[in-house]
Design an enzyme around this catalytic site. Structure first.
Site, short mmCIF file in Angstrom:
data_model
loop_
_atom_site.label_atom_id
_atom_site.label_comp_id
_atom_site.label_asym_id
_atom_site.label_seq_id
_atom_site.Cartn_x
_atom_site.Cartn_y
_atom_site.Cartn_z
CD GLU A 108 4.19 7.89 9.33
OE1 GLU A 108 4.09 9.02 9.84
OE2 GLU A 108 5.16 7.14 9.53
CG HIS A 112 10.18 -9.48 -4.18
ND1 HIS A 112 10.83 -10.11 -5.21
CD2 HIS A 112 10.35 -8.16 -4.37
CE1 HIS A 112 11.38 -9.20 -5.99
NE2 HIS A 112 11.11 -8.01 -5.50
#
Lengths: 396, 288, 396, 288
Positions: free
Chosen positions: D209, D246
């Site tokens: 997934e 990030h």
């Protein structure tokens, strides 16, 4: 650095280790007061930095309140292996069902941390290990390994604790381990760890030795009044003087004052004197890189000892440089003067400079050097040692 | 030949900008040691005795091919400096300072084993391969190139042994001071094995002392060694020392006295020297 | 769990990371007061749980004291990606010489902790990584590895810091690492880490995400007012309702209400509806082992959504048992009633019991079940999904 | 044959005295799973469903030869329980509970790798070898012995895939749920390799997934596999998910969308099934 039992217990308490209730007494009056508060029976425990308190009569169990002041007075008069009893730990006596052992130490040979448990506590664990090795159970850990609850529970099972107690034991063992790691301990022992009649596990005694070299990491100990201390028992006046000056020094029975250079030769030099038929008057360690001041004081200790007939000096300059060594000897000669014959050898780092310092000082005041026989690398150290034995014999 | 240290070893000094570091850098270089760089975090780019300084050991490895380090730093920083050297891939690390916490040296030892490095010390005078290189604080006056390897727990005894070997005309291949702190990066058995593999070493002198079990632990190694081992043990007449405590005695086994150590090493096939003067006598008896 | 910048900085401060001076303002007045205390120029930073504040106008630098109240008022009116600005961090503006990047995160793919540094800070680090991979320097550690000062100093050298700054950088990196480990962080970033004109390294921004699952280890966060929080921006009324009930729920554009069982099928089921030509009205996760109460509420959310034309239910009972599932559905039917057609399939653990519960309830009040088409394992799930698409089409 | 779990596996349940532990112990035994013991520290000596309880996993290994464990414990204890099983020498550990801290699972994964154990989970339904044994919380209704191996990140998808395989007459060798927590003890590539070595497995169905990189990391393995891999990826139409931040994106590389995962796996030679119904069709096309 060894801790007093009460200090060790204070630290154990921070790590959730269950302890007997009690308090610290500096006088018989205080002992009486604490006993009254916690109720009889109590145990009075002399706080000294040595083992064998029990055998020396330093621990008393009492169930009559009126007997406490007398008992305490008695203990305060005691000296155990040279340590005067100045403090008593007054604790509620435990109803002992079983005495266990739990200890953590560093296995230097294997570079491991070892956790040891036994169902035979309350006695000398070395004896148990020697006579019933099957009663000693251990967990060996690498320095960075965690100590897991399941390992402690397993240990609890191995020493035969019933299932309903294994989690309590594990909590104590994990607490002790956390203490051990947090404070750079070399040894942390609970002997005995008592299983009481009501089924509680309680640390009846506490023995801790910390790594002196790691104390800089544990500033909080100072706040608790735990500072670097000396662990010797009764000292001679000279040993007391040396301790004040920070010089490791021990009086021996002989007549040759040992003024060694280098830690290793400090021990070996004494052997040499014995091999050649002499008797050292002391053991001493100069430490690495001693200052002239310190070296001068080392000589003062020897020269002022009436037992000393001759002095044996040796310096192989490594981190302790010969120039500093020479300065120390000259300082001593100038400020104190030498009353005993001395033979010494000096070589190694900066020996030329050392020799120059000697020669200059000798030129200036040759009288100061009258009793010194000075050698360099041209003669082996054994001959110097033999000469010291001779000098002592001549003087004797 | 030699063990661990030769004139081709590319040596760095960790803590080169300090008093001890710079003093001994000069000494070592004067002896011929190939000092290629030094470290001092925050002082990278400077020079000391014309030796370039870098912030980290790994830079010394990358830039200068360093493979050997000598540490001159205060005790609280020395353990991590040794780890730094090991992590940087340096193969031999000499830890000169004393009083390094036990836990720190245990970490150093573990890292060394995992990464295939040899750590000497802490609290060691270092090691010297006479005529080639000197790493540490050993005074070179007593040493001469030759055919005997020496390993000692004490720096000063290293000097005295070499003094005697040199005097007797044997000289030394390499002299190793294991160090005097409680936990050591290398112990007798490891150094003995290195000497055994070194063709130029004909016999080994090992000097131990009371306390610890490092001498006893060398017994299985000595039994298997192809070269003779002459040993001295200090402290035969020492006043009984202090012990670490009960548990310590259990895990380390019977902490031998000087006499039990002597008996164990003799049984393993070692030759006992009571004083330094005995050493050349034994060597002669062995026709070495 | 993401932290506000000011929360992250509070924690960074505990680990010795140098921060700009400043304070927290809840009003323009407070912003003015703080500005007055710290002196111009200041930077006003909107505290919201999302990135891109700068681009959204949420950060203002100002050197005129008189402009502060107006600017603050403006910011307090702002909504950034749906987050209203309720708090401002008012800080002394730094004199920026260079902007660096320092971050620590978990590399789940390699099972490592990664410390990243770059000389290109103050911008999107992903862009730097993509365009200038050579400017990204890292240290990869195993979970139990320490992060050593020498590794941090090396990193400082790699990003080109001058020698005299490498120790300062290392102190910050080690502090950040200690914070990261101590608080089970998933991400701890300083971007930018500013090298000021006067040569100081200061953490100008702070971005932290903690592992929600490890919060139980960090009770002290609660004392600091840092509790589990939702990080979504603006919510629809239904999403707000779902959040109150603790149900992960997201409104979508379609008309098929998704009533999924199992986290995995929650995602896959939406795909299926799309594959068969339908449009899901929502995304929802039942969580493991939902209670009947929770299941009933899930249905309420769908039934009350006017956009929903049909409901697609699926339950493959694993840890979530079919009997509980059936109880939830029956509870909903009895207490709320179903106004939309629903097709569902139920199988797995305890399905017989689930079926029994349904059948009994249906026998009791058949009218409640009129709109439900119920299936078991006899039909594959795809047919159920297709049927839901049909039902929605019919109802539309 | 099968992977990891057979009827001969000697299974223990860690946390057997808890609600979930005792409930699923009964279920697993009813299916035929060879449950030899269970653990519950402090309750050693009791029994649960006639299964003996011990304080520690190591006792279960010593006394009953346990080699497989299923963990049913609250999240804060589950990581250490997995370590306990690994330290005790158990070779396969199934961690059922969800919400285990990331750091804990990273330690578990490290210990497993160092000690040669396989950890499944956390937040897994477990695994089942139809007709032989069931370890975890998998409902056995949809499963039948057969020749396809399945591996999935989600428990419910495992059930649906088996449902379809059973319906189509293929049956399953072993079905493995990797688990849904962020850090997993095993990932696709490791399980794929096990299936490849299992003679009875003719093809493998893998269900992934969106999120994470575990699918992408299986690419090199799939390229080398001797057996066909049919894959499904959930979340093609999912609303854009949240990201870790990030730095996370950098270290984990481009966190693929469902579509980039599908492209990568197809390129590696996998066969894409959009729905469960596609699976038997693909198998037939491959003449399996």
């Amino acid at each position: 650095m060894r801790l007093y039992e009460y200090e060790a217990k204070k630290l154990f308490g921070k790590y959730g280790i269950p302890l007997p209730i009690g308090g610290l007494a500096k006088s018989a009056k205080e002992a009486e007061k604490i006993s009254g508060e916690i109720g009889m029976p109590v145990v009075l425990k002399s706080q000294v930095l040595t083992g064998g308190r029990g055998k020396a009569g330093g621990i008393k169990i009492e169930d009559r309140a009126e007997a406490i002041p007398g008992l305490a007075e008695e203990l305060f008069k005691l000296k155990i292996k040279g340590f005067p009893v100045q403090t008593l730990l007054v604790e509620k006596a435990l109803e002992i069902k079983k005495e266990l052992y739990l200890g953590i130490t560093i296995n230097r040979a294997e570079y491991k941390i070892t956790i040891i448990a036994s169902d035979s506590g309350g006695v000398d664990i070395e004896t148990v290990a020697a006579e019933h090795p099957e009663k000693i159970h251990r967990v060996e850990l690498e320095i960075d390994d965690p100590f897991y609850s399941f390992q402690a529970i397993r240990l609890a099972g191995e020493i035969g604790l019933p299932s309903e107690k294994v989690r309590d034991f594990a909590k104590i063992a994990l607490g002790l381990f956390e203490f051990f790691k947090s404070y750079d301990a070399k040894l942390a022992e609970i002997n005995p760890l008592v299983l009481t009649g009501s089924g509680d596990l309680i640390a009846a005694d506490a023995r801790v030795s910390l790594d002196d070299d790691a104390l800089f990491r544990h500033a909080d100990l100072k706040d608790m009044g735990i500072e670097k201390r000396h662990e010797e028992g009764e000292l001679t006046p000279r040993e007391t003087q040396a301790r004040e000056w920070g010089i490791p020094y021990l009086d021996l029975d002989g007549d040759i004052g040992m003024f060694p250079g280098g830690a290793g030769f400090g021990i070996m030099g004494n052997d040499f004197i014995r091999y050649f038929g002499g008797q050292p008057a002391n053991f001493m360690d100069s430490g690495g890189g001693p200052t002239p001041e310190r070296l001068s004081r080392m000589l003062v200790l020897l020269d002022e000892n009436p037992q000393v007939k001759a002095i044996f000096g040796a310096r192989f300059g490594g981190i302790s440089r010969c120039d500093d060594f020479a300065k120390g000897v000259v300082k001593f000669l100038r400020e104190h003067g030498l009353s005993k014959p001395m033979v010494m050898r000096m070589t190694g780092n900066m020996w030329q400079e050392g020799v120059r310092i000697f020669e200059e000082a000798r030129k200036e005041s040759p009288e100061l050097f009258e009793k010194i026989e000075f050698h360099g690398i041209e003669k082996p150290i054994e001959e110097i040692a033999k000469r010291a034995v001779e000098l002592a014999r001549e003087a004797g | 030949m030699a063990i661990l240290l030769t004139k081709r070893s590319k040596v760095i000094v960790q803590g080169i900008t300090g008093g001890g570091g710079s003093f001994h850098t000069k000494r070592m270089m004067e002896y011929g040691t190939n000092i290629v760089a030094g470290t001092s975090p925050g002082k990278g780019g400077q020079t000391v005795e014309n030796v370039p300084v870098r912030n980290t050991a790994v830079e010394c490895v990358e830039e200068f091919g360093a493979d050997f380090s000598v540490i001159f730093l205060p005790a609280q920083f020395a353990g991590e400096a040794a780890l730094e050297a090991i992590y940087a891939g340096i193969k031999t690390v000499v830890v000169v300072p004393e009083h390094i916490p036990i836990a720190d040296m245990m970490k150093v030892r573990k890292a060394a084993r995992e990464r295939g490095a040899v750590v000497i010390g802490s609290n060691t005078a270092g090691l010297i391969t006479p005529g080639e290189a000197n790493a540490g604080i050993i005074p070179d006056i007593a040493f001469a190139p030759g055919r005997i390897g020496t390993v000692s727990r004490s720096g000063s005894l290293t000097y005295y042994v070499a003094d005697m070997l040199t005097r007797a005309g044997y000289g030394e291949t390499t002299c190793v001071g294991l160090g005097g702190d409680p936990v050591l990066g290398s112990t007798f058995d490891e150094i003995l094995r290195l000497f055994d593999k070194d063709d130029s070493t004909k016999a080994i002198v090992m000097v131990g002392e009371i306390g610890g079990v490092y001498e006893e632990r060398a017994v299985p190694t000595i039994e298997k060694l192809s070269k003779p081992v002459i040993f001295m043990i200090g402290g035969v007449f020492a006043p009984p020392g202090k012990r670490m405590g009960h548990a310590g005695a259990i895990v380390e086994g019977n902490l031998g006295t000087a006499n039990t150590k002597i008996a164990a090493l003799e049984k393993a096939g070692g030759y006992h020297a009571r004083t330094f003067m005995d050493i050349p006598e034994i060597l002669q008896r062995l026709s070495i």
